[in-house]
Design a protein around this motif. Sequence first.
Motif, PDB file in Angstrom:
ATOM      1  N   ASP A 225      54.268  29.684  33.375  1.00  0.00           N
ATOM      2  CA  ASP A 225      54.063  29.791  34.812  1.00  0.00           C
ATOM      3  C   ASP A 225      55.419  29.767  35.511  1.00  0.00           C
ATOM      4  N   VAL A 226      56.401  30.405  34.934  1.00  0.00           N
ATOM      5  CA  VAL A 226      57.735  30.344  35.505  1.00  0.00           C
ATOM      6  C   VAL A 226      58.112  31.696  36.100  1.00  0.00           C
ATOM      7  N   ALA A 227      58.593  31.676  37.295  1.00  0.00           N
ATOM      8  CA  ALA A 227      59.045  32.894  37.937  1.00  0.00           C
ATOM      9  C   ALA A 227      60.354  32.554  38.636  1.00  0.00           C
ATOM     10  N   ILE A 228      61.118  33.561  38.988  1.00  0.00           N
ATOM     11  CA  ILE A 228      62.383  33.275  39.637  1.00  0.00           C
ATOM     12  C   ILE A 228      62.423  33.905  41.025  1.00  0.00           C
ATOM     13  N   VAL A 229      63.217  33.300  41.873  1.00  0.00           N
ATOM     14  CA  VAL A 229      63.399  33.823  43.217  1.00  0.00           C
ATOM     15  C   VAL A 229      64.653  34.691  43.215  1.00  0.00           C
TER      16      VAL A 229
ATOM     17  N   HIS B 194      58.342  37.804  38.195  1.00  0.00           N
ATOM     18  CA  HIS B 194      57.903  37.310  36.893  1.00  0.00           C
ATOM     19  C   HIS B 194      57.597  38.489  35.987  1.00  0.00           C
ATOM     20  N   ALA B 195      58.177  38.501  34.793  1.00  0.00           N
ATOM     21  CA  ALA B 195      57.929  39.539  33.787  1.00  0.00           C
ATOM     22  C   ALA B 195      58.051  40.949  34.381  1.00  0.00           C
TER      23      ALA B 195
ATOM     24  N   LEU C  52      59.563  36.528  44.674  1.00  0.00           N
ATOM     25  CA  LEU C  52      59.290  35.725  43.490  1.00  0.00           C
ATOM     26  C   LEU C  52      58.932  36.701  42.372  1.00  0.00           C
TER      27      LEU C  52
ATOM     28  N   LEU D 150      55.830  39.083  42.479  1.00  0.00           N
ATOM     29  CA  LEU D 150      54.491  38.539  42.718  1.00  0.00           C
ATOM     30  C   LEU D 150      54.264  38.150  44.165  1.00  0.00           C
TER      31      LEU D 150
ATOM     32  N   ILE E 103      59.914  31.600  29.881  1.00  0.00           N
ATOM     33  CA  ILE E 103      59.850  32.206  31.198  1.00  0.00           C
ATOM     34  C   ILE E 103      58.838  33.327  31.290  1.00  0.00           C
TER      35      ILE E 103
ATOM     36  N   GLN F 222      63.642  37.843  49.995  1.00  0.00           N
ATOM     37  CA  GLN F 222      63.569  37.059  48.767  1.00  0.00           C
ATOM     38  C   GLN F 222      62.207  37.291  48.126  1.00  0.00           C
TER      39      GLN F 222
ATOM     40  N   CYS G  94      69.587  37.622  41.403  1.00  0.00           N
ATOM     41  CA  CYS G  94      69.237  36.205  41.296  1.00  0.00           C
ATOM     42  C   CYS G  94      70.450  35.374  41.663  1.00  0.00           C
ATOM     43  N   ASP G  95      70.384  34.706  42.808  1.00  0.00           N
ATOM     44  CA  ASP G  95      71.476  33.822  43.189  1.00  0.00           C
ATOM     45  C   ASP G  95      71.361  32.556  42.364  1.00  0.00           C
ATOM     46  N   PRO G  96      72.347  32.280  41.550  1.00  0.00           N
ATOM     47  CA  PRO G  96      72.226  31.127  40.660  1.00  0.00           C
ATOM     48  C   PRO G  96      72.263  29.828  41.432  1.00  0.00           C
TER      49      PRO G  96
END
Lengths: 358, 373, 71
Positions: free
Chosen positions: C11-15, C61-62, C59, C66, C7, C57, C30-32
């Motif tokens: 190129d992985v990011a979370i909403v 990352h690290a 996005l 973003l 992650i 919401q 983070c809503d699962p």
Amino acid sequence: MDEREVLERIEARRQRASRRLLDERITLAHGAGGRSSQALVEALLLPALRNSLLEPLADAAILELEDGTQLAFSTDSYVVKPLSFPGGDIARLAVHGTINDLAVSGAQPLALSAGLILEEGLAVAELARYVASLGETAREAGVPIATGDTKVVERGKADGLYISTSGIGLVAASSKLGAQEIRSGDRVLLSGTIGDHGMAVLVARGELELEGAIESDTAPLHGLVAALLAACGAAVHCMRDPTRGGVATALNELARASRTGIVIDESAIPVAATVAGACEILGIDPLYVANEGKLIAIVGPEVAEVALATMRAHPLGREATLIGEIREERPGMVILDTTFGGSRVVDTLAGDPLPRIC
Amino acid sequence: MKHLSEYRSGEIAAGLAERIAALVEPGSSYKLMEICGGHTHAIYRHGIEDLLPAEVQLVHGPGCPVCVIPMGRQDDAIAIAEQDGVIFTTFADMLRVPATNGSLLDAKARGADVRMVYSPLDALRLARENPDRQVVFFAIGFETTAPSTALTLLRAGAEGANNFSIFCNHVLVPPPLRAILDAPDLQLDGFIGPGHVSTVIGTQPYEFIASEYRKPVVVAGFEPLDVLQSIYMLLRQLTEGRCEVENQYVRVVRREGNERALAVIEETMEVRDTFEWRGLGFIERSALGVRERWGQFDAERRFELPGTRVADPPACQCGEVLRGALRPWECKVFGTACTPERPIGTCMVSSEGACAAYYNYGRLERRSERTPA
Amino acid sequence: MDACSCITCGDVAIVARVVELRGQSAVVECDPPSRGAGGAREEVAVELVAPVELGEQLLCHAGVALERVVQ
């Protein structure tokens, strides 16, 4: 060579019992419960210590006395950092962990030992707290700590406190449990949500900018196991408590040892919302995260309903679900049917980025 | 916002899979490359290939930044980590990657202070908490991660942190795509573009793929339905004879990207003349280094590095796998000399590498072909 | 880590949803997937998308937001 031949060749290599330990030094990966731990045990420890009691590499060794009495004997060490975390502490883990290893071997735990390794400088008040917790946990579980030992090491040689526990238990005469009892068609039951312990400890470390009300699930499973065995008897074929390496690692060990395939259903596996969210943030699959109070039971299909109802009637199994079944195909492999309609292999991890969670 | 579960619905997926099957001309073949390791991961994690007709083949591209870092750079990282007084911080992904003398995890076992972080900002915090130590962050990743590093450099500058530096290995997505497209044995029909890289750089940088090389591109999100829909969009372009850059991931990606993220990268980093990629060789203008003005935070300037180039092993066929000319299992060392525990080539290094993903997850028949219980 | 997504570098990011503002940072939740709200929280830097509002919401990352997620 076609694809199938290549895959079969790889599978054969993967299944080969003796692994070589190629590393020159011990790294944290050797303690993580994945492939590196397995290599350490199978390539270094087992050859040096080999005997018929150790050989099955089960949660507990089963000693048979001359009068036919069967004793289960198990040991475990606890180096968790931090010493306290939501839902428990190192002392509760140490008591529960050994009780659970005995319980899943079909034994009624009789007594525990506790060895404490203390670091110079540890506050006595802090030690008193953990020792009180040790006593209280043992009393709650109804399993006495019958013998113990303490040692002190110089400052910097241990993180405050390490605990090692051993335990003995009595196995019911009729009991026949183990991976060798697993049959095609058996059902796989899980007693509740996964990943709570590992994520609780990770969050409690405070090294990540991660917050969340996640509590460890640490709990003694001997009551739940006794209820299950009373209800289903010999139709319970095998049990595990999926600690280090999580449900994925435990099922892989069972698939390998029983030479069967295990197919599990992603949508049936319960994960608490906070745990799922933390896993999503960190890119961790909850299937690989440690539990300290969960039971995997492999039972004959004829008792699956009864077993599930029995587990759900127990406070530690309220969220129990049927997560999968045993197949003849793809022996040694665990396959997950995804919620999305696909499937994938669930392999053992080579390492684990979450060291020292128990 | 739609709930995430909607992007993982098996029901919607089944409908989309039918529409994909209807587009496919039986007997023909469609080779689509997902550029990004995150897509590779999603494809395996959710079993997306099970929903595709046999004619559609997914080729796993070079989009895993762990995999593409050459071994010589990994040696340099370990050399920094083993210097006295250094706290070396890294993403977990790099810990196990083998270098000439073992991995960072092995260096840690030998006594180096190697710590795992989830953000470069955590590394900067460690520098604040340990003023008597040199804290170095192993900066790797594509354009998705570069803004985090850039922002950290800006904050380090504002704080006047004099014990913090980064070992910069940020790489760029478009240059290796051109290298792949220029290969004589290219067999790809279209590309699934990286969603989060594109959040930063936009979709415009892929337009050369459509205009110069006549291949369609669809920038996609990472939920399984995103990936499935992008495959549908690519097949539509192919059947209709179009070559365009389409954006499936409209909920976060804009054509021009995030100008502010690009600006912080521009402020702190510059494009290197050339950079070596494992499996692909030297590629011009394909990586970022720290700008001279920010040189005090550049570990390459601060520390003596061996800087020795380590050539890819001759048995390695990663280049062919990355170009789609070979499937992972067709490589002659796949699964025998080259395994996730002892990788020889780049594709086996990280779990998102094409070969490792196939090794870890891909070794089974499709769900639809399984005998029912 | 094997079997888990790469992650941080990939190129992985979370909403995640903004639940608290802290100057140049925000706490996001983070809503699962497949479950209701109430996921885990983390603190992220928001300079690249500021100003942000509660409930938006992002996005992430690290440790950095973003982009803003729109429907």
